[in-house]
Scaffold this motif. Sequence first.
Motif: not given
Length: 641
Positions: A590-618
């Motif tokens: 079962k292989a999966r890729q995690m990348v930046l989402p296919d949207i123009w991510m709006e400004q925020a603190k980087p940690e919030i942006m990565y959380k919205k992108a689903g690229l944080d530990s959770d």
Amino acid sequence: MTLPSKTAILDRINLPSDLREVDDRDLPQLADEVRAAMIDSVSRTGGHLGAGLGVVELTIAIHKVFNTPDDRLIFDVGHQCYPHKILTGRKGRMTTLRQEDGLSGFTRRAESEYDPFGAGHSSTSISAGLGMAVASKLQNKPRNVISVIGDGAMSAGMAFEALNNAGALGARQIVILNDNDMSIAPPTGAMSAYLARLASGRTYLEVKDFTKKITSYLGKSVDRAISRAVGHARGFVTGGTMFEELGFHHIGPIDGHSFDNLLPVLRNARDHGRGPILIHVVTQKGKGYAPAEAAADKCHAVSKFDVVTGHQAKAKPNAPSYTSVFAEALIEEARHDDKLIAITAAMPSGTGLDKFEDSFPGRCFDVGIAEQHAVTFAAGMATEGMKPFCALYSTFLQRGYDQVVHDVAIQGLPVRFPIDRAGFVGADGPTHAGSFDTTYLTTLPGFVVMAAGDEAELKHMVRTAADYDEGPIAFRYPRGEGTGVEMPKRGEILEIGKGRIISEGSKVALLSFGTRLSACREAASMLNASGLTTTVADARFAKPLDHDLIRQLASHHEVLITIEEGAAGGFGAHVMQFLVNEGLLDHGLKARQMVLPDIWMEQAKPEIMYKKAGLDSDGIVNTVFRALGQERVSTGTGTIG
């Protein structure tokens, strides 16, 4: 300057139409009020301060004279647009500048009708303005188009391409060259201001047209000789010969902080101008705020600060920044190799190469805002046996991509590309996010592409790049602090195309490319606690891939997740292609890729942006459970499978 305690005039202005009702004599007071409002708002949010302070009078004068938004006003880059935002219906939201769900730090079409063109990169305003001017003419909609561009942005080839085209087309366009570095002699005394007003007025322009008609009867050669003689004579006084040769009527230089100079010149350009006009305005970056005027960079970019003292509230770092680690590592390698050269495109402090220049002033080159030239300049050095490090932000390397392909990759030249600001950058939003470099570099044959998992790895990659002479090589790293790992005195030379195992498990494999490695470590702890023993691996290389490592992970785990701080088509896509071609998906992996989402991510603190992108530990843990077809269950102490 003493900052005004009241904003009596500014309080009455919500839109430029209100500004046009203000008496010319009251504009200096309004400038003080706008300047004070800008200083107050940026002190709370941080942002680009010096550039905006330098164009307060110019911005007021433009909106006073021209009928914006029907007349189009385009700011190059947008660093200097804060006074413009204050005057165009956004002064009540200035404290949200560069914040999550707040105002952009640049001009943005979706934000206001007064922002006809979005910016974030430099040297686009003349091209965009010319397009608007020609479109208006084709649609029979007469309007003024004003492009404001800085002297630094004028160093880019694109600006000159646009000037050349505008002069040839003869379109109705006004270009304002904002010279805030005193790179061209500033005006002195009343005579210069008088000449500027005279050159922009009806009498001069009518005489110039009449002269052209007369000389046309004498033949083209005589006409051309007389016209050039007139242009060179006036250019000798005003410095405009080059722009005249490109087909622009040149005015200036004039004092950009004097309404007595600005208003009559702009009104003459509005009422009597024919064809393309270039107005050379001299301003002072940081004008009117003593701490900015005294700062070496004129407070170009600041964090939150005390208005009275100018002292910036910068948190003490827990670890060195990636940029500083890169700079120190490059200096160390340069001590061992006198062929090592550093190149940047107008970002010496942003890339850390100001430190390199302090140590090796003869081996550091700032080529200006000219990424295309920077890349080919580096390629030329490489042909002569030098070892150029062309240090650019990820988002700016895009501007030199054709040169990367044609002048570097096809010729297999050993140019080194340190890529700063990889991934999300926070308050600068989508225009500055480093999203695409892995994708567009890994498509190129013969390119080596690396990403540092932490700051120690960055040191290793600097040395690896310095040692590598087989062809082009790039390594990417983010903005901000490192993770606090133990640092080697000098980097090690990595084996090309070989990754490393960080921790071992048997159920799940997390294969990280870049600094999401720390999030993978956290996710592994969470997965291990839920009974899913997890391997964490650092790929180090997106090209060439470590095939042995991928085979090992695919063969001994039920789930394989790739994680990267880049757009689709990059590291994960190459891993997936290898898995498919090798038949490693045929046995239920079962292989999966995690990348930046296919949207123009709006400004925020980087940690919030990565959380919205689903690229944080959770987000990583959630991806694992979805791959397994399981649900995570929340408990009083955490979340389990």
